[in-house]
Write an enzyme that holds these catalytic residues in place. Structure first.
Site, mmCIF file in Angstrom:
data_model
loop_
_atom_site.group_PDB
_atom_site.id
_atom_site.type_symbol
_atom_site.label_atom_id
_atom_site.label_comp_id
_atom_site.label_asym_id
_atom_site.label_seq_id
_atom_site.Cartn_x
_atom_site.Cartn_y
_atom_site.Cartn_z
ATOM 1 N N HIS A 241 -14.806 -54.658 -67.422
ATOM 2 C CA HIS A 241 -13.980 -53.623 -67.333
ATOM 3 C C HIS A 241 -12.622 -54.037 -66.483
ATOM 4 C CE1 HIS A 241 -16.205 -50.005 -67.979
ATOM 5 N NE2 HIS A 241 -17.242 -50.506 -67.253
ATOM 6 N N HIS B 134 -16.345 -48.574 -72.139
ATOM 7 C CA HIS B 134 -17.223 -48.415 -73.259
ATOM 8 C C HIS B 134 -17.797 -46.978 -73.221
ATOM 9 C CE1 HIS B 134 -20.043 -48.411 -69.997
ATOM 10 N NE2 HIS B 134 -19.167 -49.413 -69.576
ATOM 11 N N ASP C 155 -25.561 -56.054 -68.282
ATOM 12 C CA ASP C 155 -24.663 -54.818 -68.087
ATOM 13 C C ASP C 155 -23.440 -55.042 -69.114
ATOM 14 O OD1 ASP C 155 -23.045 -52.561 -67.551
ATOM 15 O OD2 ASP C 155 -24.374 -52.278 -65.818
ATOM 16 N N ASP D 50 -27.513 -52.319 -71.517
ATOM 17 C CA ASP D 50 -27.500 -51.058 -71.495
ATOM 18 C C ASP D 50 -26.511 -50.465 -72.568
ATOM 19 O OD1 ASP D 50 -25.377 -52.229 -69.966
ATOM 20 O OD2 ASP D 50 -25.240 -50.464 -68.493
ATOM 21 N N ASP E 148 -20.405 -56.574 -66.741
ATOM 22 C CA ASP E 148 -19.650 -55.121 -66.848
ATOM 23 C C ASP E 148 -18.795 -54.989 -65.909
ATOM 24 O OD1 ASP E 148 -19.970 -52.034 -67.819
ATOM 25 O OD2 ASP E 148 -19.783 -51.767 -65.741
ATOM 26 N N THR F 257 -23.771 -46.734 -68.834
ATOM 27 C CA THR F 257 -24.721 -47.214 -68.198
ATOM 28 C C THR F 257 -25.953 -46.764 -67.896
ATOM 29 O OG1 THR F 257 -23.029 -48.759 -67.149
ATOM 30 C CG2 THR F 257 -25.232 -48.697 -65.973
ATOM 31 N N ARG G 123 -27.954 -46.887 -60.299
ATOM 32 C CA ARG G 123 -28.637 -46.578 -61.401
ATOM 33 C C ARG G 123 -29.098 -47.280 -62.330
ATOM 34 N NH1 ARG G 123 -22.919 -46.490 -61.682
ATOM 35 N NH2 ARG G 123 -21.917 -47.585 -63.438
#
Ligand SMILES: [Zn+2]
Length: 561
Positions: A307, A494, A57, A348, A303, A96, A177
Site C-alpha cells: 500500500h 486491491h 497479506d 488473502d 500488504d 483482507t 481481522r
C-alpha cells in the site's frame, strides 16, 4: 550376395526374431495368467501433529512468480512441496477480511458473510467493521471492539475442536481481522498487533508469552535500526518514481528510535509476528500430543509495504527477502522442537502497483479513480440530479475498494428507487466502470462452481455477495483503475474483481512428501478440505465450497479416506 551383406543378414536374424516375439506378445499373455507387478496399497501417512496455516497479506501470484527463483529461506522449503502457482481468491471483493475468511473455512464470502472489510449498517446509520462487535457501545468501525461474531461459517480449527476439544486453535497476525477470520469461534489464543504490542479479545488475559514478546519488541523499537540492505537481485526495481510531491521505489526502512508509528510498515513486524507464533507454540505446547493443533499466522507487512510503496520498487523486493528469512526462522524453530507439521501458505488477495509506475512499466491504461466515483462525489451528483438530500449526510455510502454501494437509511421507498435508478444510469455511462450490478439480481443467481479463471465478472461478484451485508448496488471498475488519492503511506490498493487481485500462490509442504508443480487453477476454498483430509477429519458433503487436493505427488493420496 557379397560376403559383407551375408554377414549383416546373419547378424540381423536374432533381432527379427525378437521383434516377432514382441509383436506376438499379447497372444502369449492370453495363454498365461497376467501377473501385474505387486501393487501394495500406499500406506496412509500418520496424522501431522500441527497444521501451520500461513497467510501473506497481499502476496499476489505475480509477486510470487517474479521473485520465487531468488528465495533461499522458508519459501525455498515450500517450493519443494506441492506448488500451485495459480490459486484463486475466486470472488470479486478482494479485500483482507473476505480473503482471510475463505482460507480456513473452505467457503466463499457469500457463505462466510464477510463481504468486505467494512459495510454500512442502515439500522445503526454507520459503517460496521468486519471483525467488530458493534453491539458494544465502546466500539466504532475505526476503533472496534474486536469480535468473531460476523463470521458465519466454522473454520477448520472450529471443526477440529468440535471433533476433539483437546485440539488447540491458535492465531497471530499484525491485523486483528486476519487472526480472527483464520481462527473463528472456538479459539485458545488469538493475538494481533495494536499500536504498541500484541493484544487479544476483550475479557481475555494477555498471556506471559505475549507479555514477553511485547517486552522484546519494545526493546527493538526503542533501539531503532539502520537501513536494510537490498539483495543484488533487487537492482532492477531500485529506482525512484515520483507520485505527486513524493517518490517511491528506493526506501530501505531505516527506523528512528521509538518509532512505533511506521514499525508495522516494515519487515520487522513480520519477524515479531513469527517470534510471537513460536512463543505460543511453547506456551500452549502446540504439536506435542497426538491430537492435531492448528496455528494460523498471517504476516501483514507485505500488504502495508504494498500500500505504501507499491509492488515494483526496492521496498517490496527487500520485504520479500526479509519475509523469506522470517519464514525460514519459523520453520527452523518447529524443526528444532521435533514437531511433525504440515504447512500451507497462501494469501488473502493479490495486488497491483501504483498507477504512476504501471504507466512507466508498460501498462499505459492504468489510472487513478475519478473522484466523481467516490461516495462523496456520487452522493453530491445524485442529490443535485434528484433533489433528494439528507441533513448532515450523504445519500449513499461505500463506493470503496469492494465496489459495494449502500443507500443511506431513512429514505422512503420512492426515494430509494429514484436514487438507485440515478446511480445505475450514472455508473453505466462512466468510462472507468466495467459493470454495475444490483443486489436484487445477484440474489437470484446461483453461487458459481468450476474453474475460477473462467468465471464471468457477475459470478465473481456473486461469490462475495451476501444479502444481509452487501450493498444495494455494486460497481466494478475497469482493469487498472486504482482507487484512492495517494499519500506517502498509501499509493495503491486491491479489492477489484481482476486477476491481479484474485490470483495468489498456494503452497503445501510436509517433511518427506513428494513435491510437484501444478499450474492448473485451484481455489483458496480448497485449503480447508485438503487439510481436513490430511488429518483425517471427515465432514458431511456440502461443508465446503472447495474440494480436496491430493498434495502428495507420489502414489499416496492425501484425499483418500
Ligand atoms: Zn489484505
Amino acid at each position: 550376395m557379397s560376403s559383407a551383406l551375408h554377414a549383416l543378414r546373419v547378424a540381423l536374424a536374432p533381432l527379427a526374431c525378437a521383434l516377432m516375439l514382441a509383436t506376438a506378445g499379447p497372444s502369449i499373455a492370453q495363454d498365461q495368467p497376467a501377473t501385474p507387478p505387486p501393487a501394495a496399497e500406499p500406506s496412509r501417512a500418520p496424522k501431522p501433529r500441527l497444521i501451520l496455516a500461513i497467510s501473506i497479506d497481499q502476496f499476489s501470484a505475480d509477486l510470487f512468480a517474479q521473485y520465487r527463483e531468488h528465495f533461499t529461506g522458508g519459501f525455498a522449503r515450500l517450493l519443494t512441496g506441492a506448488v500451485y502457482p495459480q490459486g484463486f481468491q475466486s470472488h470479486a471483493a478482494t479485500e483482507t477480511c473476505p480473503g482471510h475468511s475463505t482460507l480456513l473455512t473452505g467457503v466463499h464470502p457469500s457463505r462466510t458473510g464477510i463481504i468486505a472489510n467494512t459495510w454500512y449498517d442502515p439500522k445503526l446509520g454507520r459503517d460496521v467493521y468486519c471483525a467488530e462487535d458493534e453491539r458494544n457501545p465502546g466500539s466504532t468501525a475505526k476503533e472496534p471492539v474486536v469480535s468473531n461474531r460476523h463470521l458465519k461459517a466454522p473454520t477448520l480449527g472450529d471443526l477440529m475442536k468440535q471433533a476433539n476439544p483437546a485440539a488447540m486453535n491458535v492465531a497471530v497476525s499484525a491485523k486483528d481481522r486476519a487472526a480472527v477470520m483464520m481462527s473463528g469461534h472456538q479459539t485458545d489464543a488469538v493475538y494481533w498487533w495494536l499500536g504498541k504490542g500484541f493484544t487479544t479479545y476483550e475479557g481475555r488475559t494477555v498471556s506471559r508469552a505475549a507479555l514477553a514478546q511485547n517486552a522484546a519488541t519494545d526493546k527493538l523499537i526503542d533501539a531503532g535500526a539502520p537501513a536494510l540492505s537490498a539483495p543484488q537481485w533487487c537492482e532492477k526495481v531500485d529506482r525512484a518514481v515520483p507520485i505527486k510531491d513524493f517518490t517511491i521505489g528506493t526506501y530501505r526502512f531505516p527506523q528512528k528510535a521509538g518509532d512505533y508509528k511506521t514499525f508495522n510498515r516494515t519487515p520487522r513486524i513480520d519477524a515479531a509476528t513469527g517470534d510471537m507464533a513460536v512463543r505460543l507454540v511453547d506456551e500452549l505446547a502446540l504439536g506435542k500430543d497426538d491430537v492435531t493443533d492448528v496455528l494460523s499466522v498471517s504476516f501483514s507487512a507485505t500488504d502495508y509495504v504494498g500500500h505504501a510503496y507499491g509492488t515494483e520498487g526496492v521496498e517490496m523486493c527487500i520485504q520479500l527477502a526479509q519475509l523469506d528469512a522470517t519464514l525460514g526462522t519459523l520453520f527452523a524453530a518447529l524443526d528444532q522442537r521435533g514437531i511433525d507439521y504440515v504447512a500451507v501458505l497462501s494469501a488473502d488477495h493479490g495486488g497491483i502497483d501504483a498507477p504512476e509506475r504501471l504507466q512507466l512499466n508498460g501498462f499505459p491504461s492504468a489510472q487513478r479513480i475519478d473522484p466523481a466515483l467516490t461516495a462523496e462525489g456520487l452522493s453530491k451528483a445524485i442529490s443535485q440530479e434528484t433533489g433528494i438530500t439528507v441533513p448532515n449526510g450523504q445519500v449513499i455510502h461505500g463506493a470503496g475498494a469492494s465496489g459495494d454501494i449502500w443507500l443511506t437509511s431513512g429514505l422512503t421507498v420512492k426515494q430509494q428507487k429514484k436514487v438507485t435508478q440515478a446511480l445505475l444510469a450514472r455508473l453505466a455511462k462512466h468510462p472507468q466502470i466495467a459493470a454495475v450490478y444490483t443486489a436484487a439480481a445477484l440474489a437470484k443467481m446461483p453461487v458459481p462452481h468450476g474453474t475460477p479463471q473462467d468465471w464471468t465478472m457477475e459470478q465473481r461478484v456473486r461469490a462475495s455477495f451476501d444479502p444481509e451485508h452487501s450493498g444495494q448496488v455494486l460497481m466494478m471498475t475497469k482493469r487498472g483503475v486504482v482507487p484512492g488519492d495517494p499519500n506517502p503511506a498509501y499509493t495503491t490498493t486491491h479489492g477489484s474483481p481482476w486477476d491481479y487481485d484474485r490470483r495468489v500462490p498456494m503452497l503445501f509442504w510436509r517433511k518427506g512428501m513428494t513435491g510437484f508443480e501444478q499450474p492448473d487453477p485451484v481455489e483458496t476454498v480448497d485449503i480447508a478440505p485438503t487439510l481436513a483430509s490430511v488429518i483425517g477429519l471427515a465432514e458431511p458433503s456440502g461443508t465446503w465450497d472447495g474440494r480436496c487436493l491430493d498434495i502428495d505427488g507420489s502414489r499416496a493420496d492425501t484425499c483418500r479416506r
